[in-house]
Every structure is written in C-alpha cells, then in structure tokens.
Design an enzyme around this catalytic site. Structure first.
Site, PDB file in Angstrom:
ATOM      1  N   ARG A  56     -28.260  18.589 -10.247  1.00  0.00           N
ATOM      2  CA  ARG A  56     -29.253  18.741  -9.182  1.00  0.00           C
ATOM      3  C   ARG A  56     -28.668  18.399  -7.797  1.00  0.00           C
ATOM      4  NH1 ARG A  56     -35.005  18.932  -9.458  1.00  0.00           N
ATOM      5  NH2 ARG A  56     -34.832  19.237 -11.692  1.00  0.00           N
ATOM      6  N   ASN A  98     -43.826  18.796   3.633  1.00  0.00           N
ATOM      7  CA  ASN A  98     -44.390  19.523   2.495  1.00  0.00           C
ATOM      8  C   ASN A  98     -45.890  19.691   2.708  1.00  0.00           C
ATOM      9  OD1 ASN A  98     -44.542  20.593  -0.212  1.00  0.00           O
ATOM     10  ND2 ASN A  98     -45.336  18.611  -0.895  1.00  0.00           N
ATOM     11  N   HIS A 100     -49.461  20.010   0.412  1.00  0.00           N
ATOM     12  CA  HIS A 100     -49.908  19.706  -0.953  1.00  0.00           C
ATOM     13  C   HIS A 100     -51.429  19.867  -1.044  1.00  0.00           C
ATOM     14  CE1 HIS A 100     -49.819  17.812  -4.885  1.00  0.00           C
ATOM     15  NE2 HIS A 100     -50.883  17.135  -4.513  1.00  0.00           N
TER      16      HIS A 100
HETATM   17  C1  GRF Z   1     -49.828  25.526  -2.110  1.00  0.00           C
HETATM   18  O1  GRF Z   1     -51.116  25.242  -2.572  1.00  0.00           O
HETATM   19  C2  GRF Z   1     -49.105  24.256  -1.741  1.00  0.00           C
HETATM   20  O2  GRF Z   1     -49.969  23.236  -1.315  1.00  0.00           O
HETATM   21  C3  GRF Z   1     -48.460  23.855  -3.035  1.00  0.00           C
HETATM   22  O3  GRF Z   1     -48.069  25.064  -3.623  1.00  0.00           O
HETATM   23  C4  GRF Z   1     -48.923  26.114  -3.192  1.00  0.00           C
HETATM   24  C5  GRF Z   1     -48.036  27.208  -2.662  1.00  0.00           C
HETATM   25  O4  GRF Z   1     -48.701  28.407  -2.453  1.00  0.00           O
HETATM   26  N1  GRF Z   1     -47.371  22.920  -2.797  1.00  0.00           N
HETATM   27  P1  GRF Z   1     -47.991  29.628  -1.705  1.00  0.00           P
HETATM   28  O5  GRF Z   1     -46.701  29.974  -2.460  1.00  0.00           O
HETATM   29  O6  GRF Z   1     -47.718  29.209  -0.286  1.00  0.00           O
HETATM   30  O7  GRF Z   1     -48.976  30.748  -1.793  1.00  0.00           O
END
Ligand code: GRF
Length: 179
Positions: A56, A98, A100
């Site tokens: 990784r 990020n 989430h």
């Molecule tokens: C989103 O809901 C984000 O919060 C999570 O993964 C999803 C990604 O969706 N980490 P996309 O690929 O941007 O449509």
C-alpha cells in the site's frame, strides 16, 4: 491546483468540475471507475491499482508522486474508497480533504448511509473534513444536516445527501484554494 481521487460514479467530481475549480489531475485505485472515464475529457488521469505494487505504501508513494508532477497542491477525495498511508499524506500536509455522507464523528466507514437508516436516526448529513490515517477521522471543516424521510431507502437517502455534498464540497474546496 487540485488533484481529485475517485473510486466510484463521480458525481462529486462532476460538481467540482462544474464549479470551475482548477482540477489538474484525477487518479483512482480502479482503472474501470466511471469517475475516471468522466475525468478524461478534462485533465490527465491515472489508475494506481493496489495489485500493481508490492504494498500500500508503494502504491500511495507512486500516486502522490504523479499528482505532485501534475502540480497538485490540494487533494480532494471524492468517493475514494481506500485508506491513505503516510506515504501519501506526508506529501500533502494539511492539504487532503474528504466528503462523507454522515454527520461525523457519527457513522464513519463505507456503509454510513445504510447504518444511519438501520439506526433510525431522524437526521443524516454530509461532512467535509481533513484526512488523516484513520477512517473518516480527521478535523471537520464543514457539515450540514439532511433529513431522513419516512419510506427512505439507502438509495433515496444517499441521493438527498449527495445533493448537499455537491454544494458543500466545491464551497469548502474554493475556500481552501484561497488560503
Ligand atoms: C459520496 O456519498 C461520498 O460522500 C462518499 O462516496 C460517495 C461518492 O459518490 N465518500 P460519487 O462517486 O461522488 O458519486
């Protein structure tokens, strides 16, 4: 100069592109990610599959090196589904964020939407946060509540959360670019 990491469908990447942010590179752990295909029209793209590297750390070092070569200063995880090691994070200190689909620190991890429904919460949410080595555990930059409605499925709730993500993520990224 922004680099974006993706693994999935790429709707958050599309929101960043639509916002006119300076995205100069998009990378993925999956060469077949729909988000990577979507990026190809806009900027250089590359795939760094774990199986192509000894471990990784080696993969993350290669991915960080490629992004740095493209001039990236800020990295946005937009649906990137693997943890990042110090080999990556140390190249971009305080510059990896990020998005989430929950009100962190509640419901970290890959199944946040399903878990919020199963727990019967009345409010879900979206969070933008700095990334550290943990699972969705870095300092929170911005979050917004999203109602859970009667009859919601994981799909309907996730769509409602994503609509908020698509506004929140570009706003926060724009602010970070202006630092
Ligand atoms: C989103 O809901 C984000 O919060 C999570 O993964 C999803 C990604 O969706 N980490 P996309 O690929 O941007 O449509």
């Amino acid at each position: 100069m922004i680099g974006v990491l993706v693994s999935g469908s790429g709707t958050n990447l599309q929101a960043l592109l639509d916002a006119g942010l300076p995205i100069v590179a998009v990378a993925s752990n999956r060469s077949d990610a729909p988000a990577l295909a979507l990026a190809r029209a806009s900027c250089p793209t590359a795939a760094f599959a774990l199986g192509d590297f000894p471990d990784r750390s080696a993969r993350d070092a290669a991915m960080a090196g490629w992004l740095a070569e493209q001039g990236v200063r800020l990295v946005v995880l937009a649906g990137y589904m693997q943890l990042l090691t110090p080999a990556f994070l140390d190249r971009f200190p305080d510059a990896v964020v990020n998005v989430h689909p929950s009100l962190l620190p509640a419901f970290p991890g890959a199944h946040a939407v399903e878990e919020q429904l199963a727990a019967g919460v009345e409010e879900a949410g979206a969070t933008v946060h700095f990334v550290d080595e943990g699972v969705d555990s870095g300092p929170i930059l911005r979050q917004e509540r999203v109602p859970v409605l009667p009859g919601d499925t994981a799909e309907s709730l996730h769509e409602r959360i994503k609509a908020v993500e698509h506004r929140l993520l570009p706003e926060v990224v724009r602010e970070l670019c202006a630092r």
